[in-house]
Scaffold this active site. Structure first.
Site, PDB file in Angstrom:
ATOM      1  CG  ASN A 247      10.541  -6.616 -26.765  1.00 55.28           C
ATOM      2  OD1 ASN A 247       9.891  -5.531 -26.733  1.00 55.28           O
ATOM      3  ND2 ASN A 247      10.152  -7.405 -27.611  1.00 55.28           N
TER       4      ASN A 247
ATOM      5  NE  ARG B 235      11.307  -4.483 -30.613  1.00 53.56           N
ATOM      6  CZ  ARG B 235      10.071  -4.830 -30.997  1.00 53.56           C
ATOM      7  NH1 ARG B 235       9.263  -5.526 -30.079  1.00 53.56           N
ATOM      8  NH2 ARG B 235       9.902  -4.637 -32.206  1.00 53.56           N
TER       9      ARG B 235
ATOM     10  CG  HIS C 102       9.148  -5.681 -37.692  1.00 54.81           C
ATOM     11  ND1 HIS C 102       8.063  -5.464 -38.417  1.00 54.81           N
ATOM     12  CD2 HIS C 102       8.553  -5.852 -36.464  1.00 54.81           C
ATOM     13  CE1 HIS C 102       6.780  -5.858 -37.781  1.00 54.81           C
ATOM     14  NE2 HIS C 102       7.112  -5.876 -36.697  1.00 54.81           N
TER      15      HIS C 102
ATOM     16  NE  ARG D 166       0.350  -3.579 -35.443  1.00 59.93           N
ATOM     17  CZ  ARG D 166       1.409  -3.520 -35.158  1.00 59.93           C
ATOM     18  NH1 ARG D 166       2.240  -2.919 -36.014  1.00 59.93           N
ATOM     19  NH2 ARG D 166       1.849  -4.461 -34.410  1.00 59.93           N
TER      20      ARG D 166
ATOM     21  CD  GLU E 100      12.679  -9.225 -33.769  1.00 57.25           C
ATOM     22  OE1 GLU E 100      12.375  -8.061 -33.683  1.00 57.25           O
ATOM     23  OE2 GLU E 100      11.879 -10.041 -33.252  1.00 57.25           O
TER      24      GLU E 100
END
Ligand code: ADP
Length: 402
Positions: free
Chosen positions: A7, A91, A180, A241, A385
């Site tokens: 990742n 990823r 996600h 965010r 993940e």
């Protein structure tokens, strides 16, 4: 199979070596501060052997070389030879409309990922750095891309289109993509397993609450609505965010403060969310501490964070025609009982009843935290993940061999 999962971010590279026959990580680690002075490589093996190396790691290529050296290191490694790695899984954040599943990486795939860098400038270019570095280091090993957007490719048109002139979808593919996806897929599947339910007859709302946060409605194993959109700043309030708010506000602030587009982007992505409201931090632990010490803005940030989640749960319950379960995952979802409690407060009307004692005792582990009689089960499921990526890599490799 032994799969190396990567990742790759702007200045970091997270990695795991996963043995898919056991479904377990043999080691996991992170190289931080790539390209800066004092880069740090931290690795933990399955038996808790820990190694930390401080070095100047100037690029993702150098980072991968260091990681490969550690994988076969006599003292800290898990493999004898590097050719025991069967494949590498990457990823990749944005796969646009092209990729609804994982694919073997070739030149065409690399060009497409490059193309989507325009709509994911903070992610895809860095994912590509990891891909290119891994191809250079392991040229004979198959490399597979697993996309964050792929799980949401099942969104119906009415959910992925925005109510703006249609021409912008035609010209620029402006639409909701969602992110996600690997996490929402994993926790929805795991929730069905925990409850002994058939995923093909199961409605679940999955709340992924990390630094980035999103919520998804999953019906019969498919994503049908999700809160992140065209970009990664939509939907829920996050660490830095903003999430959803009246779009006129940003135009108004830009005009009043004479902001450039870059400054406006920075305001929405780096200075909003928990940090913007609390003025303390983007990190949930620090905001919680400040709130406990009486900081009013930190208290407000926490209230807003969970209130917005609750609004989404209500609306996704409507989208699903009622949910069988609500799942909490990622750093905040797994570890912060009071955020879970406030997010499902007053949802008894829809059959979701939290068991406060169970909820308070659940930190970082898989557990049903609703009351036994609750119609809608509330579950904490630590996300994984990397395991999904490794399993997807195996599927892609097996298809090639067929
Ligand atoms: P990402 O992968 O998106 O960077 P994570 O899933 O690691 O994010 O989640 C990070 C968030 O989770 C941070 O706000 C952090 O404070 C919070 N978090 C992680 N562990 C804990 C904990 N034990 N208690 C409170 N908050 C935690």
């Amino acid at each position: 199979m032994k799969i190396l999962v990567l990742n790759s971010g702007s200045s970091s590279l997270k990695y795991q070596v996963i043995d898919t026959s056991k479904g377990e990580a043999l080691m996991r680690g992170i190289v931080d501060r790539i390209g800066m002075a004092n880069s740090l490589l931290k690795q933990k093996r399955f038996d808790n052997d820990v190694v930390e190396v401080e070095d100047d790691i100037i690029s993702h290529s150098v980072a991968i070389e260091k990681v490969l050296d550690l994988i076969i290191d006599k003292q800290h490694g898990v493999l004898m030879k590097i050719n025991e790695i069967d494949a590498v899984g990457h990823r990749v954040v944005h796969g646009g409309e092209k990729f609804s599943r994982s694919v073997l990486i070739n030149d065409k795939v690399i060009r497409a990922i490059e193309e989507y860098s325009e709509i994911a400038p903070l992610h895809n270019p860095y994912n590509l750095r990891g891909i290119n570095a891994a191809i250079r280091a392991l040229p004979k090993v198959p490399q597979v891309a697993v996309f964050d957007t792929a799980f949401h490719s099942s969104l119906p048109e009415e959910a992925f289109m925005f109510p703006i002139p249609y021409v912008f979808y035609e010209k620029y593919k402006i639409r909701r993509y969602g992110f996600h996806g690997t996490s929402h897929y994993y926790v929805s599947k795991r929730a069905a397993e925990i409850l002994g339910r058939d995923i093909n007859n199961f409605s679940v709302i999955t709340c992924h609450l990390g630094n980035g946060a999103s919520i998804t409605a999953v019906k019969n194993g498919k994503s049908i609505e999700t809160s992140l959109g065209f970009s990664t700043i939509a939907g829920l309030m996050m660490g830095t965010r903003c999430g959803d708010f009246d779009p006129a506000v940003i135009l108004n602030i830009m005009e009043k403060e004479d902001l450039t587009i870059e400054q406006a982007v920075s305001l929405l992505t780096k200075h909003s969310g928990l940090l913007g409201v609390s003025g303390v931090s983007s990190d949930m632990r620090e905001v919680q501490n400040a709130a406990k010490n009486g900081n009013k803005r930190a208290q407000l940030a926490l209230k807003m964070f969970s209130y917005i989640i609750k609004k989404y749960i209500g609306s996704y319950s409507a989208v699903l025609g009622g949910a069988d379960a609500i799942v909490f995952t990622a750093g905040i979802g797994e570890n912060v009982p009071n955020i879970r409690e406030w997010s499902v407060e007053n949802l008894e009307y829809m059959g979701a009843e939290l068991d406060k004692e169970k909820n308070n005792s659940c930190i970082g582990r898989e557990m049903i935290v609703s009351k036994d009689e609750s119609k809608v089960k509330i579950i904490v499921v630590p996300t994984n993940e990397e395991l999904v990526i490794a399993e997807d890599v195996v599927k892609v490799i097996e298809e090639i061999d067929e």
